[in-house]
Every structure is written in structure tokens, then in C-alpha cells.
Design an enzyme around this catalytic site. Structure first.
Site, PDB file in Angstrom:
ATOM      1  N   THR A 148       0.813  -1.219   0.000  1.00 46.20           N
ATOM      2  CA  THR A 148       0.000   0.000   0.000  1.00 46.20           C
ATOM      3  C   THR A 148       0.848   1.271   0.000  1.00 46.20           C
ATOM      4  O   THR A 148       0.698   2.120  -0.877  1.00 46.20           O
ATOM      5  CB  THR A 148      -0.910   0.009   1.252  1.00 46.20           C
ATOM      6  N   LYS A 203       6.429   1.051  12.803  1.00 46.54           N
ATOM      7  CA  LYS A 203       6.367   1.447  14.229  1.00 46.54           C
ATOM      8  C   LYS A 203       6.609   0.269  15.168  1.00 46.54           C
ATOM      9  O   LYS A 203       7.254   0.404  16.195  1.00 46.54           O
ATOM     10  CB  LYS A 203       5.029   2.094  14.550  1.00 46.54           C
ATOM     11  N   VAL A 242       4.668   7.315  13.155  1.00 45.82           N
ATOM     12  CA  VAL A 242       3.685   7.829  14.118  1.00 45.82           C
ATOM     13  C   VAL A 242       2.688   8.706  13.375  1.00 45.82           C
ATOM     14  O   VAL A 242       3.066   9.688  12.727  1.00 45.82           O
ATOM     15  CB  VAL A 242       4.355   8.651  15.250  1.00 45.82           C
ATOM     16  N   GLY A 264       0.967   8.382  10.612  1.00 44.08           N
ATOM     17  CA  GLY A 264       1.165   8.385   9.151  1.00 44.08           C
ATOM     18  C   GLY A 264       1.388   9.729   8.473  1.00 44.08           C
ATOM     19  O   GLY A 264       2.524  10.099   8.189  1.00 44.08           O
ATOM     20  N   ILE A 305       0.720  12.835   9.594  1.00 45.85           N
ATOM     21  CA  ILE A 305       0.976  14.033  10.416  1.00 45.85           C
ATOM     22  C   ILE A 305       2.481  14.134  10.671  1.00 45.85           C
ATOM     23  O   ILE A 305       3.070  13.213  11.230  1.00 45.85           O
ATOM     24  CB  ILE A 305       0.246  13.972  11.788  1.00 45.85           C
ATOM     25  N   GLY A 314     -12.480  -2.148   5.526  1.00 41.37           N
ATOM     26  CA  GLY A 314     -11.040  -2.336   5.346  1.00 41.37           C
ATOM     27  C   GLY A 314     -10.193  -1.535   6.318  1.00 41.37           C
ATOM     28  O   GLY A 314      -8.978  -1.456   6.175  1.00 41.37           O
ATOM     29  N   GLU A 342      -8.090  -5.065  10.434  1.00 39.15           N
ATOM     30  CA  GLU A 342      -7.654  -6.336   9.868  1.00 39.15           C
ATOM     31  C   GLU A 342      -8.511  -7.455  10.448  1.00 39.15           C
ATOM     32  O   GLU A 342      -9.242  -7.247  11.420  1.00 39.15           O
ATOM     33  CB  GLU A 342      -6.185  -6.558  10.213  1.00 39.15           C
ATOM     34  N   ASP A 364      -0.975  -0.931  19.024  1.00 39.46           N
ATOM     35  CA  ASP A 364      -0.443  -0.059  17.964  1.00 39.46           C
ATOM     36  C   ASP A 364      -0.184   1.356  18.511  1.00 39.46           C
ATOM     37  O   ASP A 364       0.868   1.952  18.262  1.00 39.46           O
ATOM     38  CB  ASP A 364      -1.464  -0.026  16.807  1.00 39.46           C
ATOM     39  N   LYS A 407       3.425   3.728  19.202  1.00 45.90           N
ATOM     40  CA  LYS A 407       3.615   5.143  18.846  1.00 45.90           C
ATOM     41  C   LYS A 407       3.975   5.965  20.093  1.00 45.90           C
ATOM     42  O   LYS A 407       4.760   6.915  20.010  1.00 45.90           O
ATOM     43  CB  LYS A 407       2.349   5.679  18.175  1.00 45.90           C
TER      44      LYS A 407
HETATM   45  N1  NAP Z   1      -0.881   1.568   5.405  1.00 48.27           N
HETATM   46  C1  NAP Z   1      -0.765   2.670   6.110  1.00 48.27           C
HETATM   47  O1  NAP Z   1      -1.597   3.563   6.020  1.00 48.27           O
HETATM   48  C2  NAP Z   1       0.395   2.858   7.044  1.00 48.27           C
HETATM   49  C3  NAP Z   1       0.447   3.997   7.873  1.00 48.27           C
HETATM   50  C4  NAP Z   1       1.552   4.212   8.703  1.00 48.27           C
HETATM   51  C5  NAP Z   1       2.574   3.260   8.716  1.00 48.27           C
HETATM   52  N2  NAP Z   1       2.464   2.133   7.925  1.00 48.27           N
HETATM   53  C6  NAP Z   1       3.561   1.179   7.986  1.00 48.27           C
HETATM   54  O2  NAP Z   1       4.135   1.067   6.685  1.00 48.27           O
HETATM   55  C7  NAP Z   1       4.609  -0.252   6.475  1.00 48.27           C
HETATM   56  C8  NAP Z   1       3.988  -0.780   5.178  1.00 48.27           C
HETATM   57  O3  NAP Z   1       2.584  -0.811   5.345  1.00 48.27           O
HETATM   58  P1  NAP Z   1       1.613  -1.167   4.126  1.00 48.27           P
HETATM   59  O4  NAP Z   1       0.257  -0.785   4.573  1.00 48.27           O
HETATM   60  O5  NAP Z   1       2.139  -0.643   2.867  1.00 48.27           O
HETATM   61  O6  NAP Z   1       1.717  -2.763   4.155  1.00 48.27           O
HETATM   62  P2  NAP Z   1       1.320  -3.769   2.999  1.00 48.27           P
HETATM   63  O7  NAP Z   1       0.315  -3.187   2.082  1.00 48.27           O
HETATM   64  O8  NAP Z   1       1.028  -5.075   3.643  1.00 48.27           O
HETATM   65  O9  NAP Z   1       2.683  -3.882   2.169  1.00 48.27           O
HETATM   66  C9  NAP Z   1       3.793  -4.604   2.588  1.00 48.27           C
HETATM   67  C10 NAP Z   1       4.331  -5.303   1.359  1.00 48.27           C
HETATM   68  O10 NAP Z   1       5.579  -5.876   1.663  1.00 48.27           O
HETATM   69  C11 NAP Z   1       5.577  -7.205   1.155  1.00 48.27           C
HETATM   70  N3  NAP Z   1       6.523  -8.029   1.868  1.00 48.27           N
HETATM   71  C12 NAP Z   1       6.393  -8.580   3.108  1.00 48.27           C
HETATM   72  N4  NAP Z   1       7.485  -9.299   3.415  1.00 48.27           N
HETATM   73  C13 NAP Z   1       8.315  -9.205   2.341  1.00 48.27           C
HETATM   74  C14 NAP Z   1       9.582  -9.740   2.047  1.00 48.27           C
HETATM   75  N5  NAP Z   1      10.225 -10.548   2.902  1.00 48.27           N
HETATM   76  N6  NAP Z   1      10.151  -9.442   0.855  1.00 48.27           N
HETATM   77  C15 NAP Z   1       9.503  -8.653  -0.035  1.00 48.27           C
HETATM   78  N7  NAP Z   1       8.294  -8.114   0.187  1.00 48.27           N
HETATM   79  C16 NAP Z   1       7.706  -8.396   1.363  1.00 48.27           C
HETATM   80  C17 NAP Z   1       4.155  -7.662   1.322  1.00 48.27           C
HETATM   81  O11 NAP Z   1       3.885  -8.785   0.529  1.00 48.27           O
HETATM   82  P3  NAP Z   1       2.685  -9.800   0.974  1.00 48.27           P
HETATM   83  O12 NAP Z   1       1.437  -9.007   0.921  1.00 48.27           O
HETATM   84  O13 NAP Z   1       2.779 -10.871  -0.036  1.00 48.27           O
HETATM   85  O14 NAP Z   1       3.012 -10.243   2.375  1.00 48.27           O
HETATM   86  C18 NAP Z   1       3.407  -6.424   0.887  1.00 48.27           C
HETATM   87  O15 NAP Z   1       3.268  -6.362  -0.502  1.00 48.27           O
HETATM   88  C19 NAP Z   1       4.248  -1.032   7.738  1.00 48.27           C
HETATM   89  O16 NAP Z   1       5.349  -1.040   8.604  1.00 48.27           O
HETATM   90  C20 NAP Z   1       3.110  -0.231   8.336  1.00 48.27           C
HETATM   91  O17 NAP Z   1       3.016  -0.388   9.737  1.00 48.27           O
HETATM   92  C21 NAP Z   1       1.422   1.925   7.102  1.00 48.27           C
END
Ligand code: NAP
Length: 428
Positions: free
Chosen positions: A12, A106, A133, A135, A137, A188, A191, A202, A206
Site C-alpha cells: 500500500t 512502528k 507515528v 502516518g 501528520i 477495510g 484487519e 499499535d 507510537k
Molecule cells: N498503510 C498505512 O496507512 C500505514 C500507515 C503508517 C505506517 N504504515 C507502515 O508502513 C509499512 C507498510 O505498510 P503497508 O500498509 O504498505 O503494508 P502492505 O500493504 O502489507 O505492504 C507490505 C508489502 O511488503 C511485502 N513483503 C512482506 N514481506 C516481504 C519480504 N520478505 N520481501 C519482499 N516483500 C515483502 C508484502 O507482501 P505480501 O502481501 O505478499 O506479504 C506487501 O506487498 C508497515 O510497517 C506499516 O506499519 C502503514
């Protein structure tokens, strides 16, 4: 020459980065003093690589992290895979190889941040994580830079969008916890296993990071008391409204005479408190400080573009420092010896909902128990629950955590009284 970055993961947040680099290319180039280019992207396997290529993603996808870490042309590694492993191992290896690292993880930074920062320092590499922390902000850099001349006394935050969305439904629509969770999952926001969001875990991650940036102290994740929203009932919500409060899951980090205290708990906020109007999936961080007084930073705590915006800001900062030849400065330079507050110094008013047989003299007995711990009442409400049972609601005046655990112990010993819920109350 362009600054080349390697992305670890293309989910994402990561897949929002190309959009920003293209859409705001000129501005980013001016700020970074160089073009920023995505050189390689790590994905899990060939199936994923082929799927992404077939979908029109024209990048150099790799399945072995060494293809990024050992590439001398890549100077910044951007970890956006989430979870602890293998992210921790990959970041450590990248730092040891002299790469600068940006992450939004985090969970990892709250639990293993200190050791990763030590590796970064040893190799004079930058490790930045603004997006970890709230996202979208820009709160960590605000604390580290803009508020550096101020003394912060307390940070309160609505730090988890999922639980705040649920609480908003429970307060505005009178929904049960279960109905609010089902809706959050349908949209969505939550989870399938919502534990981290609804149990305050979570937000506690933070709080650890905020304690470092706001107070210069590294409080361990285990030292952040956390209580979630799953026990909040429609009765609690209704009585809070009747008494002029809104219940929210609030992170609270403050400095007391003996040290720092951090907790995440459902909290009664007076309706006029700025945090009380932070609704839906929005986040906010409310800072109390000696110089500025009160300030609040409000915005989306998650989502692709908001989070990617914070990530790219970190990348730009590193690229600029690479250009200026002063890269490797730590994200947060405010570090003091960590001292954890004594429970007798951590004080708040509390809400108690207590079930008791509906008979004469019960209120007096309750008052005696509270009085034996020197706790006085601000407001008392007695409601008939059902049949022979009454529900007594008490808002106390300020009491310490020591008094709180003592009075709960005493109430436990009396068979007649069942404590249904206890929550912190702000502003009493
Ligand atoms: N989404 C938000 O709004 C948000 C906000 C603040 C912080 N964050 C942080 O940002 C980070 C990413 O979040 P996200 O929402 O983008 O997560 P996500 O959509 O689940 O993306 C993570 C990606 O990394 C892949 N991945 C996992 N293990 C891997 C590996 N060993 N090698 C290669 N690729 C791998 C996953 O593949 P699979 O799906 O196949 O496992 C997935 O495509 C997290 O630490 C999250 O806490 C997210």
C-alpha cells in the site's frame, strides 16, 4: 546524478511513492537538490514480480535483498514491508553496508529502535521514520525541530485510526463494540485480527516513539500501560455523554517529578477538549508545553498518499544531506537518561462503573471504601440496572495509580461490588 533508492516491499504505502515522485517531481528535486530515482524494488517471489510487471509496473523488481543492499549505486533503502522479521535483519544489514534507511515500521522501531539506531550511528548512516507515528501528520520532525526550544510536559494523542473510527460509531450512533468492529472490517479499516488496533498495542508503539522525541527518554514498550476499547459498553458511552464527556482511546505521555509515564487507555475527554472532536479515522497529537502552551497536530494517521508523503519527506531530507555532505545526523538528538515515574506520581481522575445489589446503605459503603484510600468523589450517579441490581457511576477527583490499584483491590474483596469498568478522566 540521481540519488538511487531501493524499496523493500511494494504494498500500500510503497506503491504510493512513484506517484509522489512523478506528481511533485520538480518540487522534490529542488528540495533534495538531486533527482530521486527508484533503482530496485524487493518483492517476495517471481510470481509477485511477474504479477506487478504484467500490471504495467515498469521497475527493476528483485527477489533477493542482497541485490539492493550490495548495490553500490543505491544510497537509500526504504523498508515498507512491515512486521519485525525479516525487516529488522534487512535494515540492520543495509545500515551495516552504509546505506541510509527510511522506514514506517512502528512495531519494529518501538521494540528494536535502540539497537537499530546504534547500528546506524556506528556506520554514520541515517535512520528516519516520520511515517511511523500518525502516518500523514509530520509530528516527529515537528517535535525534534520546531519544538526543540520548548519544554514539553505532556503529549496526548488519538493515535489509532481504526479504534477511533469504532469509537466514533459507538459514540455518535450508539453502536456496540462488536457492531463497530464489523463495520471497520467491512470498510477495510480493521484487519481480520484487529488485536493490535483495538487493544491499544499499535498506539502504545507510537507512544514509545513519542516519548523519545518529546521527552528524550526511551520508555520500553512493556512499560507503556495499555488498555483497549473492547470492554467499553453502550452504558459507558451513554453515561459519558450525559456527564459531558466523549470516550476515546488516548495515548498519554507525561513527565512527573519522578520520571516519565506513558499509557494508552480509553479516556473520558471533556466535550470541549480539542481531541474530543477528532473523529473517524483521523489522528491528532495534542502537545502541552511551557513555551507554546497547547498545540494540536491533526490529520490522517494512515492511507497510501498521506503515509507515502511522510516517507518521501524522509528520503528528500537524506538526499539533501547527501548532496550537502552532512548525512548521518540522527533523527532525534534529544536524549536523556530514562526515568520511569513512580505510580504515586501519576495522577488522574477516574470513572468507575460499579454494579451492586439495589439495597440501602450501599452508596455509603462505597464512599467508605474510597475514603479509606483518601479518594473523593466529583460526581456520583446511581442507575437502576435490572431487577435487584443498581449501577453506580463515580467520577473521582484526581488520584494516583497507587490509590487506584489499592481501591480496586479493596472493591474486589467485597462480594457485593463488581467493578464493571474503570477509565481515566481528563480535566477533573
Ligand atoms: N498503510 C498505512 O496507512 C500505514 C500507515 C503508517 C505506517 N504504515 C507502515 O508502513 C509499512 C507498510 O505498510 P503497508 O500498509 O504498505 O503494508 P502492505 O500493504 O502489507 O505492504 C507490505 C508489502 O511488503 C511485502 N513483503 C512482506 N514481506 C516481504 C519480504 N520478505 N520481501 C519482499 N516483500 C515483502 C508484502 O507482501 P505480501 O502481501 O505478499 O506479504 C506487501 O506487498 C508497515 O510497517 C506499516 O506499519 C502503514
Amino acid at each position: 546524478m540521481a540519488v538511487k533508492i531501493g524499496l523493500l516491499g511494494f504494498g500500500t504505502v510503497a506503491s504510493g511513492i512513484p506517484f509522489l515522485l512523478k506528481e511533485n517531481g520538480e518540487k522534490i528535486r529542488a528540495a533534495a537538490k538531486d533527482k530521486i530515482e527508484i533503482a530496485k524494488i524487493l518483492v517476495k517471489d517471481d510470481d509477485e514480480k511477474n504479477r506487478l510487471l504484467a500490471a504495467g509496473n515498469d521497475y527493476h523488481f528483485v527477489t533477493d535483498v542482497d541485490a539492493i543492499i550490495k548495490d553500490p549505486d543505491i544510497s537509500i533503502v526504504v523498508e515498507l514491508m512491515g512486521r519485525i522479521e525479516p525487516a529488522r535483519t534487512f535494515i540492520e544489514a543495509a545500515l551495516a553496508a552504509g546505506k541510509h534507511v527510511v522506514s514506517a515500521n512502528k512495531d519494529l522501531l518501538a521494540v528494536h529502535g535502540a539497537e537499530l539506531l546504534a547500528v546506524a550511528k556506528e556506520h554514520r548512516a541515517a535512520l528516519y521514520y516520520e511515517a511511523a507515528v500518525a502516518g500523514g501528520i509530520p509530528i516527529l520532525r515537528t517535535l525534534a525541530n520546531s519544538l526543540t526550544s520548548d519544554k514539553i510536559t505532556r503529549i496526548l494523542g488519538v493515535l489509532n485510526g481504526t479504534s477511533n473510527f469504532m469509537m466514533t460509531q459507538m459514540v455518535d450512533e450508539g453502536w456496540t463494540y462488536e457492531a463497530a468492529l464489523a463495520k471497520a472490517q467491512e470498510l477495510g479499516y480493521a484487519e481480520s485480527d484487529p488485536t493490535n488496533d483495538v487493544e491499544g498495542i499499535d498506539a502504545a508503539y507510537k507512544a514509545v516513539l513519542l516519548s523519545q522525541f518529546g521527552f528524550g527518554m526511551t520508555i520500553d514498550f512493556d512499560q507503556v500501560l495499555h488498555q483497549g476499547i473492547s470492554t467499553i459498553t453502550p452504558d459507558d458511552v451513554a453515561v459519558a455523554q450525559e456527564l459531558g464527556y466523549v470516550i476515546k482511546l488516548v495515548g498519554d505521555i507525561r513527565e512527573t517529578p519522578s520520571g516519565i509515564a506513558a499509557e494508552v487507555s480509553p479516556t473520558f475527554l471533556p466535550k470541549e477538549h480539542p481531541l474530543a472532536s477528532v473523529n473517524g479515522v483521523m489522528n491528532a497529537v495534542f502537545v502541552e508545553s511551557i513555551g507554546i502552551g497547547e498545540s494540536m497536530y491533526y490529520g490522517p494517521g494512515a492511507g497510501q498518499k498521506p503515509t507515502a508523503t511522510s516517507v518521501v519527506a524522509d528520503i528528500i531530507r537524506i538526499a539533501r544531506r547527501l548532496h550537502d555532505g552532512n548525512v548521518g545526523k540522527s533523527f532525534n538528538e534529544f536524549v536523556r537518561e530514562t526515568q520511569i515515574a513512580h505510580p504515586s506520581d501519576v495522577k488522574s481522575a477516574y470513572y468507575f462503573a460499579i454494579s451492586t445489589p439495589d439495597k440501602r446503605g450501599q452508596l455509603l459503603r462505597l464512599a467508605q471504601i474510597f475514603n479509606s484510600e483518601a479518594i473523593s468523589f466529583g460526581q456520583v450517579l446511581q442507575q437502576r440496572a435490572n431487577g435487584d441490581t443498581a449501577r453506580v457511576v463515580i467520577i473521582t477527583h484526581s488520584l494516583s495509580r497507587t490509590q487506584l490499584s489499592n481501591v480496586l483491590e479493596k472493591l474486589e474483596e467485597v462480594a457485593d461490588f463488581e467493578v464493571l469498568n474503570t477509565f481515566k478522566v481528563l480535566g477533573e
